[in-house]
Scaffold this active site. Structure first.
Site, mmCIF file in Angstrom:
data_model
loop_
_atom_site.group_PDB
_atom_site.id
_atom_site.type_symbol
_atom_site.label_atom_id
_atom_site.label_comp_id
_atom_site.label_asym_id
_atom_site.label_seq_id
_atom_site.Cartn_x
_atom_site.Cartn_y
_atom_site.Cartn_z
ATOM 1 N N TYR A 101 -59.080 3.662 -13.051
ATOM 2 C CA TYR A 101 -57.994 4.551 -12.657
ATOM 3 C C TYR A 101 -58.401 5.252 -11.362
ATOM 4 O O TYR A 101 -59.525 5.758 -11.250
ATOM 5 C CB TYR A 101 -57.728 5.609 -13.747
ATOM 6 C CG TYR A 101 -56.711 6.631 -13.289
ATOM 7 C CD1 TYR A 101 -55.362 6.433 -13.551
ATOM 8 C CD2 TYR A 101 -57.101 7.749 -12.554
ATOM 9 C CE1 TYR A 101 -54.422 7.340 -13.090
ATOM 10 C CE2 TYR A 101 -56.154 8.658 -12.084
ATOM 11 C CZ TYR A 101 -54.819 8.443 -12.357
ATOM 12 O OH TYR A 101 -53.897 9.327 -11.889
ATOM 13 N N GLU A 189 -51.187 6.845 -6.736
ATOM 14 C CA GLU A 189 -51.979 6.465 -7.901
ATOM 15 C C GLU A 189 -52.064 4.953 -8.047
ATOM 16 O O GLU A 189 -51.077 4.251 -7.858
ATOM 17 C CB GLU A 189 -51.301 7.059 -9.145
ATOM 18 C CG GLU A 189 -52.011 6.819 -10.443
ATOM 19 C CD GLU A 189 -51.189 7.327 -11.624
ATOM 20 O OE1 GLU A 189 -51.402 8.482 -12.030
ATOM 21 O OE2 GLU A 189 -50.325 6.574 -12.115
#
Ligand code: GDP
Ligand code: MN
Length: 381
Positions: A101, A189
């Site tokens: 992530y 992101e």
């Protein structure tokens, strides 16, 4: 403004971040053509502006063009968290070894952008954040300096990234920062950023939020807006240049000026009311804007009363009053309306409104109390 995955990844790729080869389609037959171009094995991904598509069945791997067509047809009839799927992204399938992530967002408390990274990326990142918050590393960025190399190394080491990936990881992190910074994003992101079986770092998914107030200087981004997926009342408001945010309460608010609008909402709450919306009709609002605003407020079935709080400065009260009168004539509201007019030409304004069936108030506190009572049905117009 939310960008779709395919739009976000396109932006990321402009900043040197590797993304899978892929194209967008809106029909199953196009999906077949694209799958053929990509060599058969592809991932079909629903393009809707919500997270958790994977868990909802909106992300599926197809082994060849036939299967791609079938799956595409299924996904294109899906609804994910209330949103219809109109478009799909067909990406060359990747062989995943690890899912990382990586994201950048604003840390409002720290008043700085913050990098978040985790070795446990993928569809369960929310669960990781809840149960193992220590597995998400956070590093602040000084916006005047950008990301320093030691910070990149620090993050790479903290997520146990294999040494041979550090250089590329640094390029990706800097690319993500550039994408975030130069597009006035509030979120950039990548989840997952994968290490593929071929040991490549690839952004498999992408998400960007752009600050609405900066869109005037990013016309290319503004054009990417997908109005299919916004609250219809907010789309309508944007058309008339109104700043409108739908909320959950039952007192509609029509106010000129953002600060006054916030003060009005605060004071409604203070007297036990709940605003149904934030609405700034702006300075110099003529009848057309007031009509649109009233229509938008009344399109919400929760609204049981309306508070009109107008402060005449450059905007003259008589002008707004005329707008309100026209709006009432056109929209014929069935709910009680409390009005407070002060400032330039307020006397003329009140005279104009005298013929309308409105509850009047002198002070903001008085207006708020009356609106709260009216919403409870304790005050009739
Ligand atoms: P999200 O659920 O909306 O965040 O959608 P993602 O694009 O992140 O996809 C969800 C999951 O699908 C990823 O975490 C991967 O595990 C899987 N996935 C996505 N693309 C591929 C791919 O090309 N190959 C494989 N094997 N899995 C993929
Ligand atoms: Mn994802």
């Amino acid at each position: 403004m939310k960008l779709h995955e395919y739009q976000s990844k396109l932006i990321f790729s402009r900043y040197g971040i590797r993304i899978p080869k892929g194209r967008v389609a809106s029909t199953a037959s196009d999906a077949r053509v694209i799958a053929n171009e990509m060599g058969g094995r592809v991932v079909i991904k629903a393009q809707v502006l919500v997270g958790g598509r994977g868990k909802a069945g909106g992300i599926r791997v197809a082994k060849d063009a036939d299967e791609a067509e079938q799956i595409a047809a299924q996904i294109l009839t899906m609804e994910i968290k209330g949103l219809r799927v109109h478009k799909i992204l067909i990406d060359e399938a990747a062989a995943i070894e690890q899912e990382i992530y990586l994201g950048i967002t604003n840390d409002r408390a720290a008043k700085k952008p913050v990098i978040m990274a985790s070795a446990s990326g993928g569809i369960d990142i929310e669960e990781v954040a809840r149960t193992h918050p220590e597995k998400i590393i956070k590093v602040h960025i000084n916006p005047l300096i950008g990301i320093k190399d030691y910070q990149t190394r620090d993050i790479a080491a903290s997520i146990d990234l294999p040494r041979e990936q550090w250089k590329t990881f640094g390029e990706i992190l800097n690319g993500l920062w550039q994408a975030y910074e130069s597009n006035d994003a509030t979120l950039a992101e990548i989840n997952p950023l994968i290490i593929s079986k071929e040991k490549r770092l690839i952004a498999l998914d992408g998400k960007m939020l752009i600050d609405d107030n900066a869109l005037f200087r990013h016309l290319d981004l503004a054009e990417m807006r997908d109005t299919d997926e916004d609250a219809p009342s907010e789309v309508e408001a944007r058309k008339y240049g109104l700043t409108f945010i739908k909320l959950d309460g039952n007192i509609g608010c029509m106010v000129n000026g953002a600060g006054l609008a916030m003060a009005s909402m605060d004071i409604l709450k203070h007297f036990g009311g709940e605003p149904a919306n934030f609405l700034d009709i702006g300075g110099g609002a003529g009848a057309d804007k007031v009509v649109a605003a009233l229509r938008i407020i009344l399109s919400d079935p929760n609204v049981k009363a309306i508070l009109l709080n107008i402060f005449g400065g450059i905007t003259r009260c008589d002008e707004v009053a005329r707008g309100i009168l026209t709006a009432i004539g056109e929209v014929q509201p069935k709910v009680p309306m409390v009005v407070r007019l002060v400032g330039t030409n307020s006397e003329e304004g009140r005279q104009i409104l005298a013929s309308a069936n409105l509850i009047t108030a002198e002070t903001l506190a008085d207006a708020a109390k009356k609106a709260v009572a009216a919403a409870k049905g304790e005050l009739e117009k």
